[in-house]
Write an enzyme that holds these catalytic residues in place. Structure first.
Site, PDB file in Angstrom:
ATOM      1  N   CYS A 111      32.685  49.416  36.592  1.00 37.02           N
ATOM      2  CA  CYS A 111      33.221  48.895  35.352  1.00 37.02           C
ATOM      3  C   CYS A 111      32.408  48.626  34.116  1.00 37.02           C
ATOM      4  O   CYS A 111      32.814  48.639  32.994  1.00 37.02           O
ATOM      5  CB  CYS A 111      34.004  47.621  35.577  1.00 37.02           C
ATOM      6  N   HIS A 247      35.381  44.152  28.750  1.00 38.93           N
ATOM      7  CA  HIS A 247      35.907  44.674  29.646  1.00 38.93           C
ATOM      8  C   HIS A 247      37.333  43.917  30.139  1.00 38.93           C
ATOM      9  O   HIS A 247      37.149  42.794  30.300  1.00 38.93           O
ATOM     10  CB  HIS A 247      35.116  44.757  31.003  1.00 38.93           C
ATOM     11  N   ASN A 277      43.290  46.439  34.667  1.00 39.56           N
ATOM     12  CA  ASN A 277      41.718  46.827  34.894  1.00 39.56           C
ATOM     13  C   ASN A 277      41.544  48.439  35.015  1.00 39.56           C
ATOM     14  O   ASN A 277      41.842  48.937  36.083  1.00 39.56           O
ATOM     15  CB  ASN A 277      41.070  46.205  35.955  1.00 39.56           C
TER      16      ASN A 277
HETATM   17  O1  UT7 Z   1      36.505  44.989  36.956  1.00 43.24           O
HETATM   18  C1  UT7 Z   1      35.434  44.596  38.081  1.00 43.24           C
HETATM   19  C2  UT7 Z   1      35.220  43.055  38.239  1.00 43.24           C
HETATM   20  N1  UT7 Z   1      36.414  42.606  38.719  1.00 43.24           N
HETATM   21  C3  UT7 Z   1      36.877  41.378  38.453  1.00 43.24           C
HETATM   22  O2  UT7 Z   1      35.891  40.804  37.756  1.00 43.24           O
HETATM   23  C4  UT7 Z   1      37.946  40.791  39.074  1.00 43.24           C
HETATM   24  C5  UT7 Z   1      37.365  39.276  39.492  1.00 43.24           C
HETATM   25  N2  UT7 Z   1      38.258  38.724  40.160  1.00 43.24           N
HETATM   26  C6  UT7 Z   1      39.726  38.191  39.762  1.00 43.24           C
HETATM   27  O3  UT7 Z   1      40.122  38.437  38.567  1.00 43.24           O
HETATM   28  C7  UT7 Z   1      40.437  36.954  40.550  1.00 43.24           C
HETATM   29  O4  UT7 Z   1      39.404  36.318  41.517  1.00 43.24           O
HETATM   30  C8  UT7 Z   1      41.644  37.886  41.272  1.00 43.24           C
HETATM   31  C9  UT7 Z   1      42.653  37.902  40.212  1.00 43.24           C
HETATM   32  C10 UT7 Z   1      41.427  38.940  41.724  1.00 43.24           C
HETATM   33  C11 UT7 Z   1      42.221  36.796  42.143  1.00 43.24           C
HETATM   34  O5  UT7 Z   1      42.455  35.589  41.668  1.00 43.24           O
HETATM   35  P1  UT7 Z   1      41.943  34.127  42.213  1.00 43.24           P
HETATM   36  O6  UT7 Z   1      42.474  32.677  41.492  1.00 43.24           O
HETATM   37  O7  UT7 Z   1      40.487  34.242  42.457  1.00 43.24           O
HETATM   38  O8  UT7 Z   1      42.736  34.075  43.684  1.00 43.24           O
HETATM   39  P2  UT7 Z   1      42.060  34.125  45.006  1.00 43.24           P
HETATM   40  O9  UT7 Z   1      41.572  35.278  45.514  1.00 43.24           O
HETATM   41  O10 UT7 Z   1      41.389  32.811  45.361  1.00 43.24           O
HETATM   42  O11 UT7 Z   1      43.574  34.019  45.919  1.00 43.24           O
HETATM   43  C12 UT7 Z   1      44.523  32.668  45.823  1.00 43.24           C
HETATM   44  C13 UT7 Z   1      45.598  33.007  46.649  1.00 43.24           C
HETATM   45  C14 UT7 Z   1      45.148  33.503  48.203  1.00 43.24           C
HETATM   46  O12 UT7 Z   1      46.137  33.035  48.853  1.00 43.24           O
HETATM   47  P3  UT7 Z   1      45.817  31.605  49.879  1.00 43.24           P
HETATM   48  O13 UT7 Z   1      44.696  31.908  50.722  1.00 43.24           O
HETATM   49  O14 UT7 Z   1      45.478  30.760  48.834  1.00 43.24           O
HETATM   50  O15 UT7 Z   1      46.975  31.193  50.452  1.00 43.24           O
HETATM   51  C15 UT7 Z   1      45.739  34.999  48.208  1.00 43.24           C
HETATM   52  O16 UT7 Z   1      45.895  35.606  49.315  1.00 43.24           O
HETATM   53  O17 UT7 Z   1      46.645  34.301  46.187  1.00 43.24           O
HETATM   54  C16 UT7 Z   1      46.863  34.942  47.129  1.00 43.24           C
HETATM   55  N3  UT7 Z   1      46.860  36.216  46.621  1.00 43.24           N
HETATM   56  C17 UT7 Z   1      48.162  36.920  46.007  1.00 43.24           C
HETATM   57  N4  UT7 Z   1      49.400  36.105  45.947  1.00 43.24           N
HETATM   58  C18 UT7 Z   1      50.359  36.879  45.709  1.00 43.24           C
HETATM   59  C19 UT7 Z   1      46.045  37.357  46.370  1.00 43.24           C
HETATM   60  N5  UT7 Z   1      46.438  38.298  45.839  1.00 43.24           N
HETATM   61  C20 UT7 Z   1      47.909  38.056  45.618  1.00 43.24           C
HETATM   62  C21 UT7 Z   1      48.938  38.747  44.896  1.00 43.24           C
HETATM   63  N6  UT7 Z   1      50.178  38.200  44.846  1.00 43.24           N
HETATM   64  N7  UT7 Z   1      48.876  39.954  44.519  1.00 43.24           N
END
Ligand code: UT7
Length: 321
Positions: A111, A247, A277
């Site tokens: 990215c 980004h 993204n």
């Molecule tokens: O561009 C390159 C670099 N990329 C980035 O910078 C992306 C960086 N990361 C992020 O933007 C965020 O970490 C995400 C958007 C990917 C995820 O958000 P988060 O607040 O960090 O969520 P998490 O990964 O801690 O997941 C929280 C919960 C989990 O469930 P439990 O374990 O709490 O029960 C996931 O399984 O959300 C769940 N989850 C979803 N639920 C519904 C993960 N993806 C989804 C989804 N829909 N699509």
């Protein structure tokens, strides 16, 4: 001799995939995606590959520069979704589509690819080697995400952006500074694990995998440091910046970094809600959109930042011309 961003262009495929559409594909919902990322829709390339998107963005940038493809000395293309596995480069395919025989190379900085391409173009121009370089960030990430993995497939979209970087003697319009970084100890955090020689050239594990939460934390920390550093070493503050063009991965990352440098909300450009993204394409797509709307104007100073797999990250201070 200095290097300036002479023009910008973009191409976005037509098909739109909404959060509601995604609810039918994986166990997710509009509320989760909107709240955690800010994304509402993304565009998907159906019958097109990365070089098609790149070519159309390049034509737009050439038109906006009032230039013919023959005037280009080199093509640098950033992508993580190239047409071919290792060769030919997507840049070579684009050169062919443009009908030119010129040095052409792909770079793999995920990215952060557009900022890496910008840095390379600047160096080639300042060294006196070339005068006009076409840089492109182009992606069809929809073709490398795992559509069964809700933690990644909801985040990405397809698109391309391009810029003509050329030589100028006028320091006022020149790119001021670029900061690029990489730390390979995070290589497993954001990865397409198959394919390479390490895996016997597997072709069935091309999926993008991400440790999202860990990536988020490193992104906020390193990006905040990079934008702070580049402002400080150029004796600038957020008051001197007209537009913050980050980004577009997640509005929460954008917001956290903007707060770290006291950047007012109205100066931050946000397109993540529409396009998701788009990796190396997100910055030129965002600049292009704001320029076409007449928001970014000649002479405005832009602060760019990006973070991606590797990890790689960086920032740049670029006047709009
Ligand atoms: O561009 C390159 C670099 N990329 C980035 O910078 C992306 C960086 N990361 C992020 O933007 C965020 O970490 C995400 C958007 C990917 C995820 O958000 P988060 O607040 O960090 O969520 P998490 O990964 O801690 O997941 C929280 C919960 C989990 O469930 P439990 O374990 O709490 O029960 C996931 O399984 O959300 C769940 N989850 C979803 N639920 C519904 C993960 N993806 C989804 C989804 N829909 N699509």
């Amino acid at each position: 001799m200095f290097a300036k961003m002479k023009s910008i262009g973009a191409y976005i495929p037509e098909k739109i995939l909404t959060n509601k559409d995604l609810e039918k594909i994986v166990d997710t919902d509009d509320e989760w995606i909107t709240k955690r990322t800010g994304i509402k829709t993304r565009h998907i390339a159906e019958d097109e590959v990365t070089s098609d998107l790149a070519y159309k963005a390049a034509l737009d940038a050439l038109k906006n520069a009032d230039m013919d493809a023959n005037e280009i000395d080199m093509i640098i293309l950033a992508t993580i979704s190239p047409d071919y596995f290792t060769m030919p480069s997507t840049a070579c395919v684009v050169a062919d589509k443009l009908g030119i025989v010129r040095p052409a190379v792909d770079i793999a900085a995920a990215c952060t690819g557009f900022i890496y391409a910008l840095a390379q173009a600047k160096a080639f121009i300042e060294s006196g080697m070339y005068k006009n370089i076409l840089i492109i960030g182009a992606e069809t990430i929809s073709k490398i995400v795992n559509w069964k993995d809700r933690t990644t497939c909801v985040l990405f979209g397809d698109g391309a952006g391009a810029a003509i970087i050329n030589a100028t003697e006028n320091k006022e319009e020149a790119i001021i500074d670029i900061d690029i970084n990489a730390d390979g100890k995070y290589q497993d955090y954001l990865i397409t694990p198959g394919r390479g020689v390490k895996y016997g050239c597997e072709t069935d594990r091309i999926w993008l995998e991400m440790k999202g939460n860990e990536t988020f934390k490193v992104a906020v920390k390193t990006l905040s440091q990079s934008v702070r550093d580049i402002l400080e070493r150029n004796n600038l503050t957020s008051d001197d910046i007209d537009w913050f063009v980050p980004h577009q991965a997640n509005y929460r990352i954008i917001d956290a970094v903007a707060r770290a440098i006291k950047m007012p909300k109205e100066k931050s450009i946000l397109t993540v809600h529409k396009y998701g993204n788009t990796s190396s394409a997100s910055i030129p797509m965002a600049i292009n959109e704001m320029a076409k709307k007449g928001k970014i104007k000649k002479g405005d100073l832009m602060l760019l930042d990006a973070f991606g797999g590797g990890f790689t990250w960086g920032s740049a201070l670029v006047p709009f011309n």
